[in-house]
Scaffold this active site. Structure first.
Site, mmCIF file in Angstrom:
data_model
loop_
_atom_site.group_PDB
_atom_site.id
_atom_site.type_symbol
_atom_site.label_atom_id
_atom_site.label_comp_id
_atom_site.label_asym_id
_atom_site.label_seq_id
_atom_site.Cartn_x
_atom_site.Cartn_y
_atom_site.Cartn_z
ATOM 1 N N LYS A 1 0.802 -1.232 0.000
ATOM 2 C CA LYS A 1 0.000 0.000 0.000
ATOM 3 C C LYS A 1 0.839 1.289 0.000
ATOM 4 O O LYS A 1 0.435 2.292 -0.579
ATOM 5 C CB LYS A 1 -0.965 0.014 1.188
ATOM 6 C CG LYS A 1 -2.082 -1.018 1.079
ATOM 7 C CD LYS A 1 -3.064 -0.833 2.220
ATOM 8 C CE LYS A 1 -4.051 -1.983 2.285
ATOM 9 N NZ LYS A 1 -5.028 -1.807 3.369
ATOM 10 N N ASP B 1 -10.337 2.814 2.432
ATOM 11 C CA ASP B 1 -10.619 2.370 3.808
ATOM 12 C C ASP B 1 -11.299 3.487 4.597
ATOM 13 O O ASP B 1 -12.085 3.226 5.512
ATOM 14 C CB ASP B 1 -9.327 1.953 4.526
ATOM 15 C CG ASP B 1 -8.859 0.566 4.094
ATOM 16 O OD1 ASP B 1 -9.675 -0.197 3.546
ATOM 17 O OD2 ASP B 1 -7.667 0.260 4.288
HETATM 18 P P1 NAP Z 1 -0.481 -3.083 10.821
HETATM 19 O O1 NAP Z 1 -0.094 -1.865 10.073
HETATM 20 O O2 NAP Z 1 0.405 -4.271 10.836
HETATM 21 O O3 NAP Z 1 -0.789 -2.641 12.346
HETATM 22 C C1 NAP Z 1 -1.037 -3.623 13.313
HETATM 23 C C2 NAP Z 1 -1.440 -2.956 14.627
HETATM 24 O O4 NAP Z 1 -1.775 -4.002 15.561
HETATM 25 C C3 NAP Z 1 -0.325 -2.125 15.258
HETATM 26 O O5 NAP Z 1 -0.880 -1.029 15.924
HETATM 27 C C4 NAP Z 1 0.276 -3.125 16.255
HETATM 28 O O6 NAP Z 1 0.912 -2.500 17.352
HETATM 29 C C5 NAP Z 1 -0.980 -3.826 16.732
HETATM 30 N N1 NAP Z 1 -0.663 -5.139 17.316
HETATM 31 C C6 NAP Z 1 -0.250 -6.257 16.677
HETATM 32 N N2 NAP Z 1 -0.044 -7.251 17.547
HETATM 33 C C7 NAP Z 1 -0.303 -6.748 18.789
HETATM 34 C C8 NAP Z 1 -0.271 -7.285 20.106
HETATM 35 N N3 NAP Z 1 0.093 -8.562 20.337
HETATM 36 N N4 NAP Z 1 -0.622 -6.488 21.146
HETATM 37 C C9 NAP Z 1 -0.991 -5.201 20.930
HETATM 38 N N5 NAP Z 1 -1.043 -4.630 19.695
HETATM 39 C C10 NAP Z 1 -0.701 -5.396 18.642
HETATM 40 O O7 NAP Z 1 -1.893 -3.662 10.291
HETATM 41 P P2 NAP Z 1 -3.069 -2.837 9.587
HETATM 42 O O8 NAP Z 1 -2.887 -2.884 8.111
HETATM 43 O O9 NAP Z 1 -3.196 -1.531 10.259
HETATM 44 O O10 NAP Z 1 -4.349 -3.774 9.913
HETATM 45 C C11 NAP Z 1 -4.844 -3.910 11.223
HETATM 46 C C12 NAP Z 1 -6.101 -4.776 11.207
HETATM 47 O O11 NAP Z 1 -7.156 -4.127 10.490
HETATM 48 C C13 NAP Z 1 -5.923 -6.136 10.530
HETATM 49 O O12 NAP Z 1 -6.624 -7.101 11.290
HETATM 50 C C14 NAP Z 1 -6.571 -5.956 9.181
HETATM 51 O O13 NAP Z 1 -7.086 -7.175 8.643
HETATM 52 C C15 NAP Z 1 -7.716 -5.026 9.545
HETATM 53 N N6 NAP Z 1 -8.238 -4.242 8.398
HETATM 54 C C16 NAP Z 1 -9.546 -4.440 8.052
HETATM 55 C C17 NAP Z 1 -10.078 -3.711 7.028
HETATM 56 C C18 NAP Z 1 -11.521 -3.924 6.669
HETATM 57 O O14 NAP Z 1 -11.945 -3.499 5.587
HETATM 58 N N7 NAP Z 1 -12.306 -4.537 7.538
HETATM 59 C C19 NAP Z 1 -9.303 -2.773 6.326
HETATM 60 C C20 NAP Z 1 -7.966 -2.586 6.710
HETATM 61 C C21 NAP Z 1 -7.444 -3.347 7.756
HETATM 62 P P3 NAP Z 1 2.483 -2.065 17.262
HETATM 63 O O15 NAP Z 1 2.501 -0.736 16.580
HETATM 64 O O16 NAP Z 1 2.913 -2.025 18.678
HETATM 65 O O17 NAP Z 1 3.177 -3.158 16.464
#
Ligand code: NAP
Length: 287
Positions: free
Chosen positions: A70, A104
């Site tokens: 992205k 999004d």
């Molecule tokens: P990302 O950039 O990898 O961010 C992941 C986030 O989760 C970070 O804030 C990370 O914290 C936190 N995290 C991961 N493991 C953790 C743990 N064990 N304890 C506490 N915090 C933790 O991922 P993203 O792209 O933002 O996506 C996040 C979620 O949104 C995913 O599940 C994705 O599938 C979902 N999503 C859904 C849609 C939809 O249309 N429904 C669209 C976009 C994304 P740190 O910063 O500390 O690593």
């Protein structure tokens, strides 16, 4: 009316097998009788630039872009204000030039509006868990809808601070151990971490401090009814799920590529629920 030229779009990611986007777009193509195709394209990071530059040669009018491309998609295209503000593009289209946006943002807002109408009557305070790409889209969306204070709670505090630097003083970064306390007086709670997702750790949270009119949104959609949404349901709070956001974010890409604004229908949602598996369907009755 069906066109004689087959228009094609795709979703580009690495890996890509689990993307549900083909199900959504091919459903709409069939429903609106458009002679088009939507495919999955597995493209590793080192081949992404060349792939995007050859979109037209490959017969594509545009594409969705997912993990891990992205940010690269943003750099390779003429991005609109929202994609630049979020720092990531998830939708590309060819329009003389290669353009991009981030759907999004509207996917999140349209789903909230559809699932919890009037959620923004109380715009004093929202709590967002996470500070990754999805959280940036959520925070941008909440700023654009006039939420006064957005508490960003993240495991890595410096990433929450980076969101304040990006979006300004309405964002208040918070440490993970402030999570439960931060919920006092919040009219909206959004999980944009990966916690609660299949094969990921559970989100441990006590919703007790949320007011009775609060709305809970989870971006995770596997499983469909996450532990967070279950907890919201047992407190009789209104909720918006990740599948709804996924469906709503797909609307703009389809309109750009195929010239028709599609509807997010109950039938489409059922199709996706069936694909997500029997446990998701059994639990799907949240509002
Ligand atoms: P990302 O950039 O990898 O961010 C992941 C986030 O989760 C970070 O804030 C990370 O914290 C936190 N995290 C991961 N493991 C953790 C743990 N064990 N304890 C506490 N915090 C933790 O991922 P993203 O792209 O933002 O996506 C996040 C979620 O949104 C995913 O599940 C994705 O599938 C979902 N999503 C859904 C849609 C939809 O249309 N429904 C669209 C976009 C994304 P740190 O910063 O500390 O690593």
């Amino acid at each position: 009316m069906a066109s004689h030229t087959l228009r094609a779009a795709c979703v580009i990611g690495w890996p890509i097998e689990h993307s549900r986007s083909p199900l959504i777009h091919n459903y709409w193509l069939k429903k609106y009788r458009i002679a088009g195709e939507y495919r999955r394209e597995a493209v590793p990071p080192e081949k992404f630039t060349a792939f995007v530059r050859s979109l037209a040669a490959r017969g594509y009018v545009g594409a969705n872009v997912t993990v891990p491309h992205k940010e690269a998609a943003l750099d390779l295209s003429q991005a609109d204000d929202r994609a630049r503000a979020v720092g990531a593009a998830n939708t590309l289209w060819l329009d003389g030039a290669l353009r991009s946006t981030n759907t999004d943002v509207e996917g999140f807002l349209d789903n909230l509006d559809a699932s919890a109408a009037g959620w923004d009557r109380d715009r004093a305070k929202a709590v967002v868990l996470g500070a990754g790409g999805a959280a940036r889209a959520v925070v941008y969306a909440l700023v654009s809808r006039g939420v006064d204070q957005i508490v960003v709670v993240n495991r890595t505090f410096s990433r929450a601070e980076a969101l304040r630097d990006r979006f300004g003083a309405r964002v208040r970064p918070a440490h993970w151990d402030e999570l439960d306390r931060s919920l006092t007086g919040a009219a909206l709670l959004v999980n944009s971490t990966t916690l609660g997702m299949e094969r990921q750790p559970r989100l441990v949270i006590d919703l007790g401090r949320l007011p009775g009119h609060a709305v809970v949104a989870d971006l995770v959609y596997v499983p469909l009814l996450t532990p967070l949404l279950k907890a919201a349901k047992s407190r009789e709070l209104r909720a918006a799920d990740g599948l709804g956001m996924l469906l709503h974010q797909a609307v703009r890409g389809f309109a750009l590529w195929f010239g028709k604004k599609p509807a997010v229908t109950a039938e489409l949602r059922s199709l996706l629920e069936a694909d997500l598996g029997p446990s998701a369907v059994a639990d799907a009755g949240i509002t």
